[in-house]
Design a protein around this motif. Structure first.
Motif, short mmCIF file in Angstrom:
data_model
loop_
_atom_site.label_atom_id
_atom_site.label_comp_id
_atom_site.label_asym_id
_atom_site.label_seq_id
_atom_site.Cartn_x
_atom_site.Cartn_y
_atom_site.Cartn_z
N PRO A 106 14.44 -9.88 37.60
CA PRO A 106 14.06 -8.87 38.58
C PRO A 106 15.08 -7.73 38.58
O PRO A 106 16.29 -7.98 38.61
N VAL A 107 14.60 -6.51 38.55
CA VAL A 107 15.45 -5.33 38.57
C VAL A 107 15.00 -4.46 39.74
O VAL A 107 13.79 -4.22 39.90
N ILE A 108 15.94 -4.00 40.56
CA ILE A 108 15.56 -3.24 41.75
C ILE A 108 16.50 -2.06 41.94
O ILE A 108 17.71 -2.17 41.69
N ALA A 109 15.94 -0.93 42.36
CA ALA A 109 16.75 0.25 42.62
C ALA A 109 17.62 0.01 43.86
O ALA A 109 17.23 -0.67 44.80
N SER A 110 18.81 0.57 43.84
CA SER A 110 19.79 0.29 44.89
C SER A 110 19.32 0.70 46.29
O SER A 110 19.74 0.10 47.28
N GLY A 111 18.46 1.69 46.38
CA GLY A 111 17.97 2.12 47.69
C GLY A 111 16.72 1.41 48.15
O GLY A 111 16.20 1.68 49.24
#
Length: 225
Positions: A106-111
């Motif tokens: 899983p990859v998620i943007a910091s915001g």
């Protein structure tokens, strides 16, 4: 919704403006995409817009049939023959959060953030999948409180700046593809946790539908009705 092949990398992009809500057609697309994958490929699921997915489409009531379609789709992600990378560029809500949790990487943007409002809309399924992404106690709390969980608290995910999300996700997929596919396939099978999560998720659905049917029978036989 579209699928693009770049050699062994398969990109599946969810594009249902404005918030990428998941309806029956989107669930079937996910199921068909995952079941068509080969073990020597890697599936990268991403989305357009500012929201990764707002979850189940409110235009389709969460009845037994639509819930079963959604559970089947996420179980197909968990059982995908190929490794799965999911890139969330924005909020992941309900089934959208579970889609992120179903990923190998899983990859998620910091915001970005995730939220599980399932109990608020009368649904109890999904904790079995969410606990792949969050510690069990936090997954339970997220369900019970419907609080937002910011990306910074999701230790199981790769968190990166929004502008780097696409490249980080693609890089993760390419890294997996550089491994011997037979070893990757064997590892994913022998670990067993993806199948356990899928089976537990299906058991949650069965319990929920059994309760719903029981309530329906009580409503019909109630002397006050």
């Amino acid at each position: 919704m579209r699928v693009r092949r770049e050699g062994a990398l398969v990109r599946a992009t969810l594009s249902r403006p404005p918030v990428n809500a998941l309806n029956s057609a989107a669930y079937r697309w996910l199921t068909e995409t995952c079941t068509a994958m080969r073990p020597d490929e890697c599936l990268l699921i991403d989305a357009t817009g500012h929201v990764f997915s707002a979850g189940h489409d409110r235009g389709e009531p969460p009845d037994g049939e639509s819930l079963a379609t959604g559970v089947a789709a996420l179980a197909a992600v968990l059982r995908c023959p190929a490794p799965v990378v999911v890139a969330a560029q924005g909020p992941a809500i309900g089934a959208g959060a579970l889609l992120l949790a179903a990923a190998d990487v899983p990859v998620i943007a910091s915001g970005a953030w995730l939220k599980l409002p399932e109990l608020d809309v009368g649904v109890t399924v999904g904790q079995a999948v969410l606990r792949r992404l969050l510690p069990p106690a936090m997954a339970s709390r997220a369900f019970l409180t419907s609080e937002r969980i910011p990306a910074s608290r999701i230790d199981a995910a790769v968190v990166c700046p929004p502008e780097e999300l696409a490249e980080v996700a693609a890089g993760a997929a390419r890294s997996v593809l550089r491994k011997p596919p037979d070893l990757v396939s064997l590892a994913r099978r022998t670990w067993g946790e993806r199948e356990q999560a899928a089976a537990a998720y299906e058991a949650e659905l069965t319990a929920f539908l059994t309760r719903a049917r029981g309530q329906g029978r009580r409503a019909v036989t109630s002397p006050d009705s």
